[in-house]
Design a protein around this motif. Sequence first.
Motif, PDB file in Angstrom:
ATOM      1  N   ILE A   1       0.822  -1.209   0.000  1.00 43.80           N
ATOM      2  CA  ILE A   1       0.000   0.000   0.000  1.00 43.80           C
ATOM      3  C   ILE A   1       0.860   1.264   0.000  1.00 43.80           C
ATOM      4  O   ILE A   1       0.553   2.241  -0.692  1.00 43.80           O
ATOM      5  N   ASN A   2       1.948   1.249   0.730  1.00 45.09           N
ATOM      6  CA  ASN A   2       2.782   2.443   0.811  1.00 45.09           C
ATOM      7  C   ASN A   2       3.520   2.763  -0.487  1.00 45.09           C
ATOM      8  O   ASN A   2       4.064   3.863  -0.630  1.00 45.09           O
TER       9      ASN A   2
ATOM     10  N   LYS B   1       2.008   5.950  -1.971  1.00 43.16           N
ATOM     11  CA  LYS B   1       1.813   7.129  -1.125  1.00 43.16           C
ATOM     12  C   LYS B   1       2.312   8.409  -1.776  1.00 43.16           C
ATOM     13  O   LYS B   1       1.590   9.419  -1.814  1.00 43.16           O
TER      14      LYS B   1
ATOM     15  N   SER C   1      -8.476   7.578   4.329  1.00 39.19           N
ATOM     16  CA  SER C   1      -9.160   7.410   5.628  1.00 39.19           C
ATOM     17  C   SER C   1      -8.928   8.576   6.573  1.00 39.19           C
ATOM     18  O   SER C   1      -9.739   8.814   7.474  1.00 39.19           O
ATOM     19  N   THR C   2      -7.846   9.312   6.398  1.00 38.33           N
ATOM     20  CA  THR C   2      -7.551  10.437   7.292  1.00 38.33           C
ATOM     21  C   THR C   2      -8.207  11.739   6.824  1.00 38.33           C
ATOM     22  O   THR C   2      -8.120  12.755   7.520  1.00 38.33           O
TER      23      THR C   2
ATOM     24  N   THR D   1      -8.964   3.273   0.256  1.00 36.65           N
ATOM     25  CA  THR D   1      -9.574   3.409   1.581  1.00 36.65           C
ATOM     26  C   THR D   1      -8.515   3.778   2.620  1.00 36.65           C
ATOM     27  O   THR D   1      -8.720   4.670   3.455  1.00 36.65           O
ATOM     28  N   HIS D   2      -7.382   3.108   2.547  1.00 32.77           N
ATOM     29  CA  HIS D   2      -6.296   3.358   3.497  1.00 32.77           C
ATOM     30  C   HIS D   2      -5.790   4.792   3.381  1.00 32.77           C
ATOM     31  O   HIS D   2      -5.657   5.502   4.392  1.00 32.77           O
ATOM     32  N   TYR D   3      -5.527   5.232   2.171  1.00 35.00           N
ATOM     33  CA  TYR D   3      -4.925   6.557   1.996  1.00 35.00           C
ATOM     34  C   TYR D   3      -5.902   7.670   2.378  1.00 35.00           C
ATOM     35  O   TYR D   3      -5.518   8.643   3.043  1.00 35.00           O
TER      36      TYR D   3
ATOM     37  N   ALA E   1      -9.008  -1.230  -1.063  1.00 36.59           N
ATOM     38  CA  ALA E   1      -8.339  -0.988   0.220  1.00 36.59           C
ATOM     39  C   ALA E   1      -7.202   0.023   0.097  1.00 36.59           C
ATOM     40  O   ALA E   1      -6.908   0.746   1.057  1.00 36.59           O
TER      41      ALA E   1
END
Length: 275
Positions: free
Chosen positions: A208-209, A212, A254-255, A250-252, A247
């Motif tokens: 996932i990273n 980024k 989410s903040t 969603t992960h990135y 995902a």
Amino acid sequence: MRIDSHQHFWKYDPIKEYWITPEMSVIQKDFLPQDLKPLLQENNIEGCIAVQADQSENETHFLLQLANEYDFIKGVVGWVDFKKPDIEERLDYFSSFEKLKGFRHIFPAEADIDFMLRKDFCNGIQKLATFNFTYDIIVNPNQWPFVMEFINQFPEQRFVIDHLAKPDFKQPDFELWEKMIRSVAQNPNIFCKVSGLVTEAHWNNWKINDFKYALEVVIDAFGIERLMFGSDWPVCLVAGSYSEVHAVATHYFSTFSAEEQKKFWGENALRFYNL
């Protein structure tokens, strides 16, 4: 409404889908709405945009027929030959289909890397705004130098960059890509799809990273108001499942605030494609 702004359907044909190479064998089969619907439901996605994968008007009609049969297909990005002298008549004809929202041409499939600058092609693109159609831009890195010259000809046309313009996540040197993205994003009529990421990474070894930095660039360049989620299903299956692709976004995001997430997950696509 949460929207997947970029996915495809096809009835697999090895001639028509020549671009599906042997290492992509997992997608050498039919992919139809009944296959996608449960995946959308599992990931809380309420609608999708079906994007052309074949350069023919038959493809456009195929997607429109599916959209007519399945309500969750909210819009279609089709294909038409913009080089033809009768392009205005063809656009007028297609304007009668409510779910047809825009068009795309697969520039990476062309032998001429500057195909998008052809005079006859651009003459056709000039006609899009008359019918309120959008245009999806898909390019390979070797075509980046021509993107700005292309879009600058049409300051009133709504464009969206597919797949972040395909940065190479396998060898992450983002300097040229970032320069191009930031230049393109200065045009307020240009949107960008957060789609196709995993297919530009190591298919069996991405994290996932890995995405980024590129996501930070497009957020800074376009702002949350001009970004939209796209799965690139079923092409994404060569590198991960629908849920895994979902995902990543969603992960990135989410903040981000609830309001910002609503824009990314649906409102921007609704606005861009006039859904």
